[in-house]
Enzyme design. Structure first.
Site, PDB file in Angstrom:
ATOM      1  N   LYS A  70      33.049  27.574 -12.583  1.00 25.00           N
ATOM      2  CA  LYS A  70      31.786  27.257 -13.229  1.00 25.00           C
ATOM      3  C   LYS A  70      31.948  26.335 -14.349  1.00 25.00           C
ATOM      4  CE  LYS A  70      29.318  31.430 -11.399  1.00 25.00           C
ATOM      5  NZ  LYS A  70      28.265  30.819 -10.404  1.00 25.00           N
TER       6      LYS A  70
ATOM      7  N   ASP B  18      37.318  38.974 -13.297  1.00 27.01           N
ATOM      8  CA  ASP B  18      36.650  37.955 -12.785  1.00 27.01           C
ATOM      9  C   ASP B  18      35.551  37.292 -13.674  1.00 27.01           C
ATOM     10  OD1 ASP B  18      34.791  37.554  -9.751  1.00 27.01           O
ATOM     11  OD2 ASP B  18      35.323  36.072 -11.309  1.00 27.01           O
TER      12      ASP B  18
ATOM     13  N   TYR C  83      30.199  40.792  -7.385  1.00 25.76           N
ATOM     14  CA  TYR C  83      30.278  39.702  -6.582  1.00 25.76           C
ATOM     15  C   TYR C  83      31.800  38.782  -6.935  1.00 25.76           C
ATOM     16  CZ  TYR C  83      29.653  35.428  -3.737  1.00 25.76           C
ATOM     17  OH  TYR C  83      29.822  34.397  -2.740  1.00 25.76           O
TER      18      TYR C  83
HETATM   19  P1  KE4 Z   1      32.002  30.426  -5.835  1.00 23.47           P
HETATM   20  O1  KE4 Z   1      33.015  30.458  -4.830  1.00 23.47           O
HETATM   21  O2  KE4 Z   1      30.422  30.556  -5.564  1.00 23.47           O
HETATM   22  O3  KE4 Z   1      32.351  28.949  -6.858  1.00 23.47           O
HETATM   23  O4  KE4 Z   1      32.483  31.510  -7.080  1.00 23.47           O
HETATM   24  C1  KE4 Z   1      32.122  32.941  -6.421  1.00 23.47           C
HETATM   25  C2  KE4 Z   1      31.987  33.860  -7.415  1.00 23.47           C
HETATM   26  C3  KE4 Z   1      33.205  34.675  -8.015  1.00 23.47           C
HETATM   27  N1  KE4 Z   1      32.999  35.455  -9.089  1.00 23.47           N
HETATM   28  C4  KE4 Z   1      31.696  35.629  -9.893  1.00 23.47           C
HETATM   29  C5  KE4 Z   1      31.878  36.534 -10.803  1.00 23.47           C
HETATM   30  C6  KE4 Z   1      30.706  34.816  -9.360  1.00 23.47           C
HETATM   31  O5  KE4 Z   1      29.498  34.821 -10.101  1.00 23.47           O
HETATM   32  C7  KE4 Z   1      31.073  33.731  -8.274  1.00 23.47           C
HETATM   33  C8  KE4 Z   1      29.678  33.112  -7.927  1.00 23.47           C
HETATM   34  N2  KE4 Z   1      28.306  33.279  -8.563  1.00 23.47           N
HETATM   35  C9  KE4 Z   1      27.286  32.875  -7.654  1.00 23.47           C
HETATM   36  C10 KE4 Z   1      26.041  33.349  -8.653  1.00 23.47           C
HETATM   37  N3  KE4 Z   1      25.907  34.648  -8.615  1.00 23.47           N
HETATM   38  C11 KE4 Z   1      27.568  31.439  -7.251  1.00 23.47           C
HETATM   39  C12 KE4 Z   1      25.801  31.003  -6.681  1.00 23.47           C
HETATM   40  C13 KE4 Z   1      25.936  31.103  -5.003  1.00 23.47           C
HETATM   41  O6  KE4 Z   1      26.494  31.937  -4.411  1.00 23.47           O
HETATM   42  O7  KE4 Z   1      25.272  29.997  -4.668  1.00 23.47           O
END
Ligand code: KE4
Length: 433
Positions: free
Chosen positions: A272, A244, A149
């Site tokens: 994060k 990523d 993701y």
């Molecule tokens: P955000 O747009 O949610 O800040 O980041 C996207 C993203 C990009 N790349 C990786 C490897 C990520 O894990 C994420 C976001 N992680 C999720 C948890 N698996 C965020 C939690 C959510 O979607 O509420």
């Protein structure tokens, strides 16, 4: 289901889809889903390794806001930095020294990041990194891996993990086919498949983007040869390699995947931890690539709150506190927790696999190791759901989905680990079918 939480979730569902600001929070992966079933609890406050819900129930927290809180909730160093900063204003849209200091702190820790641009979410970071890769190569296609993701930008919602996997959405409506076709997908840890796809699209492939350690299909570690092979493949076909590290950054090693695996990506995305719990993310890497980004170059990307002083201050305080010694201490406790869980599962005769990298960890109800998304999908999701609720009832909050990772913080001391192992041993016994 707690009473005040239930009442608040009813109100929330009346004005927000599923009553949440991000789908995975709705507990859809563990029987909830915003329809009023096993709805989530509503959190009232957090401190250190613990959170309390609006009914006063206490949990040891292993989600930690999905990764940012490597120092724990309401870490004094972060709060002090925020108090000092907000007294001088909260946002300017004008250069501040704080963003330079955080950028320097990141560049100093991650040599593969020679220059970076701050944005406000991991999604912005990955979509911007891909834009730079497409501009630099003049090519359009990207290769991602099943179950990984990279945020919710259109091109990434193709066989994605995290909430997309949790909700069982094959892809997302609203993504034009013309865009989805530009996203090629290979199984994680399958270098032959990745090479077959990359070579058959030679001349079209702008980038290979990968989670160096997967945290969005559950926790999946790379085979030792996988990342080095992706580096060689990207060079062979003239594509860029994008790590990523939104989730792995400052979690799997002080210097990230480059340090842990000895593989240098052309571009790296972060999020994060670098915001310390406030909205901040970044994309960066080779200077020649980042100098393509406006206003230095023609690749446009912008953001009203990018480099926000409060987020910069929280991120800077976090990285300053996260010394290599502290990082290693948290990593050792994570390994202790994972080892203890494995021992419990074996005692209970439960098919179970667990692994960790630094302060990031995960587990599956499956006897054999999980090497890719198909393996993850083949794990016992019903057992996961029983275990999740048994753990929650015993005051341990795990990610409400088998397709997420878990984390530790500096606030998870030996006492928290031992208490958790006792509670989860009991939960494993209760969760057996
Ligand atoms: P955000 O747009 O949610 O800040 O980041 C996207 C993203 C990009 N790349 C990786 C490897 C990520 O894990 C994420 C976001 N992680 C999720 C948890 N698996 C965020 C939690 C959510 O979607 O509420």
């Amino acid at each position: 289901m707690t009473t005040c939480s239930a009442a608040l979730m009813r109100r929330a569902r009346a004005v927000m889809p599923g009553g949440v600001s991000s789908p995975v929070r709705a507990f859809g992966g563990v029987g909830g889903g915003g329809s009023g079933g096993d709805d989530p609890f509503v959190v009232a406050r957090g401190e250190g390794a613990r959170i309390w819900d609006v009914d006063g129930r206490e949990y040891i927290d292993y989600v930690l806001s999905w990764g940012p809180l490597v120092l724990g909730h309401a870490a004094p160093a972060v709060l002090d930095a925020l108090h000092d900063t907000m007294a001088r204003g909260t946002s300017f849209g004008i250069p501040t020294e704080l963003e330079t200091r955080l950028a320097e702190a990141i560049v100093q820790r991650m040599p593969q990041v020679e220059m970076l641009r701050f944005v406000s979410s991991g999604t912005e970071a990955t979509m911007s990194a891909v834009r730079v890769a497409r501009a630099s190569t003049g090519r359009d296609a990207i290769l991602k891996f099943d179950g990984c993701y990279h945020g919710h930008a259109d091109g990434f919602l193709v066989r994605a993990g995290s909430g997309v996997a949790t909700l069982g959405l094959p892809n997302s409506p609203g993504v034009p086919a013309a865009l989805a076709e530009l996203t090629l997908v290979a199984p994680y840890n399958d270098i032959e498949a990745a090479a077959r796809i990359a070579r058959s699209h030679e001349g079209r492939l702008a980038a290979i983007i990968v989670e160096p350690v997967v945290g969005n299909a559950g926790f999946i570690a790379p085979d030792p040869a996988f990342l080095p092979a992706l580096r060689a493949l990207a060079d062979e076909v003239g594509a860029l390699l994008i790590f990523d590290e939104v989730m792995t950054g400052f979690r799997i090693a002080p210097g990230g995947a480059g340090e842990r695996f000895g593989v240098t990506a052309d571009l790296t995305t972060l999020g994060k931890v670098i915001g310390g719990g406030l909205p901040a993310a970044a994309y960066g890497g080779r200077r020649d690539l980042m100098m393509l980004v406006a206003p230095a170059g023609p690749v446009y990307q912008a953001g009203t709150l990018s480099g926000n002083p409060l987020a910069m201050a929280a991120g800077l305080a976090t990285l300053r506190a996260l010394t290599p010694e502290l990082h290693d201490r948290i990593a050792r406790r994570t390994a202790r927790l994972v080892g203890g869980l494995r021992e419990s599962a074996a005692r209970h005769g439960v098919p179970f696999t667990a692994d960790s990298a630094g302060s990031m960890w995960g587990f599956f109800f499956r006897a054999e190791p999980v090497r890719n998304y198909a393996d993850a999908l083949g794990s016992d999701v019903a057992a996961f759901r029983r275990f999740f609720h048994a753990a929650l009832a015993r005051g341990v909050y795990l990610a409400p989905s088998p397709f997420e990772a878990a984390f530790l913080s500096a606030a998870h001391g030996d006492a928290e680990i031992e208490t958790t192992l006792d509670r989860l041993d009991d939960a494993l016994g209760a969760a057996r079918s």
